[in-house]
Design a protein around this motif. Structure first.
Motif, short mmCIF file in Angstrom:
data_model
loop_
_atom_site.label_atom_id
_atom_site.label_comp_id
_atom_site.label_asym_id
_atom_site.label_seq_id
_atom_site.Cartn_x
_atom_site.Cartn_y
_atom_site.Cartn_z
N LYS A 132 -7.16 24.92 -10.29
CA LYS A 132 -7.96 26.12 -10.54
C LYS A 132 -8.31 26.24 -12.02
O LYS A 132 -9.43 26.62 -12.39
N LYS A 133 -7.34 25.89 -12.89
CA LYS A 133 -7.61 25.94 -14.33
C LYS A 133 -8.57 24.84 -14.75
O LYS A 133 -9.50 25.06 -15.54
N ASN A 135 -10.76 23.50 -12.97
CA ASN A 135 -12.05 23.68 -12.30
C ASN A 135 -13.05 24.47 -13.13
O ASN A 135 -14.22 24.60 -12.75
N HIS A 136 -12.62 25.00 -14.27
CA HIS A 136 -13.53 25.73 -15.16
C HIS A 136 -14.23 24.79 -16.15
O HIS A 136 -15.13 25.21 -16.87
N ILE A 137 -13.78 23.52 -16.18
CA ILE A 137 -14.36 22.56 -17.13
C ILE A 137 -15.75 22.14 -16.65
O ILE A 137 -15.91 21.68 -15.52
N PRO A 138 -16.77 22.30 -17.49
CA PRO A 138 -18.12 21.85 -17.10
C PRO A 138 -18.25 20.33 -17.23
O PRO A 138 -17.45 19.71 -17.95
N ARG A 140 -20.17 21.54 -13.58
CA ARG A 140 -19.71 21.87 -12.25
C ARG A 140 -20.85 21.64 -11.26
O ARG A 140 -22.02 21.71 -11.60
N LYS A 150 -18.70 25.23 -2.35
CA LYS A 150 -17.69 25.31 -3.38
C LYS A 150 -18.28 24.88 -4.71
O LYS A 150 -19.08 23.95 -4.78
N ARG A 151 -17.86 25.56 -5.79
CA ARG A 151 -18.23 25.19 -7.14
C ARG A 151 -17.07 24.39 -7.72
O ARG A 151 -15.99 24.93 -7.93
N SER A 153 -15.53 21.36 -10.50
CA SER A 153 -15.68 20.69 -11.79
C SER A 153 -15.65 19.18 -11.60
O SER A 153 -14.73 18.64 -10.98
#
Length: 268
Positions: A132-133, A135-138, A140, A150-151, A153
């Motif tokens: 989850k952490k 998954n914020h890395i671009p 995406r 789903k979005r 990374s």
């Protein structure tokens, strides 16, 4: 010799039927039997099994695709990380002692087995929390499947693939038994989509591995064709069962398969 080929053909059907239910390439179940029955050197066993996995995963992926279970986008991105991980793991395998590798593998398998029993939103599910952490890395991407949009990374997916690839390179086995539970727990894919996507990824790995071993002359073609024939039949049976069983049963089968994978790897 004819009886030996018959036995390995029947074993291939059984092993691939089970493997198609849980996202395994089948090698971890087949290799001990090939060594026991035919006594081939490990390099020939590896090349022969990789050859057999290609048609097996083609049949499994084609049938799973009809049900809408395969997520090609996720599979291709993760495999790009796995390729790098395999080479890295192979380098580390020359440094670490065999017993250390096996203990490390068993530890990872046990941990992933436990996470399969923990809800994805639980604070104790560290695999889900880490992804989850990440998954914020671009950048995406949007990935559409039967479980919704789903979005995800791209770097996060590659990191997961890289980690699975390292263990593949360290132990000389496929990464399906790692990728499938991580896709369920971390990426939060539906179990059936995770299994089908893992089988698609194994197709890519097996294809490149087969080409390499073919150039090296490490494929025993009479045995490879026999195993491939049995595994294709098993893929048909396994995917037929796969499409009618509920997701919760798939997770239970993966749990059991990981126990077997751990035992087989420790004594291989």
């Amino acid at each position: 010799m004819l009886l030996s080929y018959l036995w390995i053909f029947l074993i291939a059907i059984a092993a691939s039927t089970v493997s198609a239910l849980v996202g395994l390439g089948g090698g971890i179940l087949m290799i001990p039997f090939i060594i026991l029955i035919f006594g081939l050197p490990v390099k020939y066993v590896a090349g022969t099994m990789l050859f057999a996995m290609v048609p097996y995963t083609i049949v499994a992926t084609a049938r799973n695709l009809k049900q809408g279970y395969v997520n090609f986008k996720i599979g291709l991105i993760m495999e790009s990380g796995s390729v790098i991980g395999v080479f890295s793991g192979a380098q580390f395998s020359t440094i670490l002692p065999d017993i250390a590798l096996k203990i490390l593998f068993i530890s990872v398998v046990l941990y992933l087995m436990l996470t399969l029993q923990i809800p994805n939103d639980s604070p104790y599910n560290y695999v889900a929390r880490i992804f989850k952490k990440l998954n914020h890395i671009p950048p995406r991407i949007d990935c559409t499947s039967s479980s919704g949009v789903k979005r995800l990374s791209v770097p996060a997916l590659m990191i997961i693939g890289f980690a699975a690839g390292i263990f593949s390179g360290l132990l000389g086995i496929g990464g399906g038994f790692l990728k499938t539970p991580v896709l369920i727990v971390g990426v939060m894919l539906a179990p059936k989509i995770a299994v089908a996507t893992a089988l698609f990824m194994i197709f890519i790995t097996a294809t490149f591995g087969t080409i390499t071993h073919a150039f090296l002359g490490h494929i025993y073609y009479p045995l490879a064709m026999t195993v491939a024939g049995g595994m294709m039949i098993g893929a048909y049976f396994g995917t037929s069962i796969f499409k009618v069983i509920p997701d919760r049963k798939v997770k239970q089968y993966i749990f059991i398969a990981m126990i077997i994978a751990g035992v087989f790897t420790f004594f291989r």
